[in-house]
Design an enzyme around this catalytic site. Structure first.
Site, PDB file in Angstrom:
ATOM      1  N   GLU A 104       0.339   5.238   0.672  1.00 32.39           N
ATOM      2  CA  GLU A 104      -0.611   6.236   1.160  1.00 32.39           C
ATOM      3  C   GLU A 104      -0.258   7.631   0.663  1.00 32.39           C
ATOM      4  OE1 GLU A 104      -0.821   5.647   5.423  1.00 32.39           O
ATOM      5  OE2 GLU A 104      -1.995   3.805   5.120  1.00 32.39           O
TER       6      GLU A 104
ATOM      7  N   ASN B  10       0.836  -1.206   0.000  1.00 34.83           N
ATOM      8  CA  ASN B  10       0.000   0.000   0.000  1.00 34.83           C
ATOM      9  C   ASN B  10       0.866   1.250   0.000  1.00 34.83           C
ATOM     10  OD1 ASN B  10       0.619  -0.932   2.657  1.00 34.83           O
ATOM     11  ND2 ASN B  10      -0.956   0.385   3.546  1.00 34.83           N
TER      12      ASN B  10
ATOM     13  N   CYS C 295     -10.799  -2.736  -4.126  1.00 35.21           N
ATOM     14  CA  CYS C 295      -9.934  -3.820  -4.608  1.00 35.21           C
ATOM     15  C   CYS C 295     -10.764  -4.997  -5.112  1.00 35.21           C
ATOM     16  CB  CYS C 295      -8.972  -4.261  -3.519  1.00 35.21           C
ATOM     17  SG  CYS C 295      -7.686  -3.033  -3.211  1.00 35.21           S
TER      18      CYS C 295
ATOM     19  N   GLU D 236      -3.218  -4.718  -2.790  1.00 32.75           N
ATOM     20  CA  GLU D 236      -3.806  -5.638  -3.775  1.00 32.75           C
ATOM     21  C   GLU D 236      -3.822  -5.008  -5.161  1.00 32.75           C
ATOM     22  OE1 GLU D 236      -4.913  -4.849  -0.793  1.00 32.75           O
ATOM     23  OE2 GLU D 236      -6.391  -6.272  -0.034  1.00 32.75           O
TER      24      GLU D 236
ATOM     25  N   CYS E  47     -10.564  -4.505   0.502  1.00 36.36           N
ATOM     26  CA  CYS E  47     -11.586  -3.444   0.541  1.00 36.36           C
ATOM     27  C   CYS E  47     -12.471  -3.543  -0.704  1.00 36.36           C
ATOM     28  CB  CYS E  47     -10.917  -2.072   0.628  1.00 36.36           C
ATOM     29  SG  CYS E  47     -10.241  -1.488  -0.947  1.00 36.36           S
TER      30      CYS E  47
HETATM   31  N1  THU Z   1      -5.179  -1.442   2.794  1.00 37.75           N
HETATM   32  C1  THU Z   1      -4.650  -2.297   1.871  1.00 37.75           C
HETATM   33  O1  THU Z   1      -3.568  -2.077   1.329  1.00 37.75           O
HETATM   34  N2  THU Z   1      -5.362  -3.404   1.577  1.00 37.75           N
HETATM   35  C2  THU Z   1      -6.543  -3.754   2.148  1.00 37.75           C
HETATM   36  O2  THU Z   1      -7.078  -4.802   1.847  1.00 37.75           O
HETATM   37  C3  THU Z   1      -7.167  -2.869   3.123  1.00 37.75           C
HETATM   38  C4  THU Z   1      -6.439  -1.630   3.446  1.00 37.75           C
HETATM   39  C5  THU Z   1      -4.388  -0.254   3.155  1.00 37.75           C
HETATM   40  C6  THU Z   1      -4.951   1.064   2.733  1.00 37.75           C
HETATM   41  C7  THU Z   1      -4.356   1.988   3.771  1.00 37.75           C
HETATM   42  O3  THU Z   1      -3.061   2.363   3.361  1.00 37.75           O
HETATM   43  C8  THU Z   1      -4.226   1.135   5.011  1.00 37.75           C
HETATM   44  O4  THU Z   1      -4.294  -0.209   4.564  1.00 37.75           O
HETATM   45  C9  THU Z   1      -5.288   1.379   6.058  1.00 37.75           C
HETATM   46  O5  THU Z   1      -6.554   1.305   5.512  1.00 37.75           O
END
Ligand code: THU
Length: 132
Positions: free
Chosen positions: A50, A48, A95, A61, A92
Site C-alpha cells: 500500500e 499487497n 487485477c 495478484e 479486483c
Molecule cells: N487487495 C489485494 O491485494 N488483492 C485483491 O484481490 C483485493 C484487494 C489489497 C489492496 C489493498 O491493499 C487491500 O487489499 C484493501 O483493498
C-alpha cells in the site's frame, strides 16, 4: 483450463499464505498474498503493497504476476490468492484485466481461512474486457 496437479495447487496456496505475511498494509490492515506458477514450473509470489496516496497501492495478484513476468516468464498457468477472511474474496477489476493480458485460461483460485475455495478461469472474471 489446463489441469493442474492437486499438490501444485497446495504448494501455491502455501506460498500465497506465506507471502501475505509480507504485505505492507498499514492503511487497510488487509493482508493479501498470491502465488502463481509459470511455464518453467517456477513459483512466484507477492503481497499487497500500500501507499499513503492509496491509489498507488498494488495488489498481491499483480505483484506475484509481475514477479513472474519480470523474470522472463510469459506462460502463466495458475494463480492462487489468499485472503485472511472466513470466505474467499475475488480479484479486483484491475487485477482481472492484468491477468487477462497473459491469457484467458489462467486458473484463478481464491482461498482463505475457511474451507471454501473458489475457482475461475481468468477470462471468466472479466467478460468483454478491453483488448487491442
Ligand atoms: N487487495 C489485494 O491485494 N488483492 C485483491 O484481490 C483485493 C484487494 C489489497 C489492496 C489493498 O491493499 C487491500 O487489499 C484493501 O483493498
Amino acid at each position: 483450463m489446463i489441469p493442474l496437479p492437486e499438490d501444485l495447487l497446495q504448494r501455491l496456496a502455501a506460498a500465497a499464505r506465506l507471502a501475505s505475511a509480507h504485505a505492507y498494509a498499514p492503511y487497510s490492515r488487509f493482508r493479501v498474498g498470491a502465488a502463481c506458477v509459470a511455464g518453467s514450473g517456477r513459483v512466484y509470489s507477492g503481497a499487497n503493497v500500500e501507499n499513503a496516496s492509496y491509489g498507488l497501492t498494488i495488489c498481491a495478484e499483480r505483484n506475484a504476476l509481475f514477479q513472474a513476468v519480470a523474470a522472463g516468464e510469459r506462460d502463466i498457468s495458475a494463480i492462487v490468492v489468499y485472503t485472511p477472511t472466513p470466505a474467499p474474496t475475488t480479484p479486483c477489476g484491475a487485477c482481472r484485466q492484468v491477468l487477462c493480458e497473459f491469457g484467458a485460461a489462467i486458473r484463478v483460485v481464491c482461498c482463505c481461512d475457511g474451507d471454501e475455495v473458489r475457482e475461475f478461469a481468468s477470462g471468466e472474471l472479466l467478460p468483454d474486457r478491453f483488448q487491442l
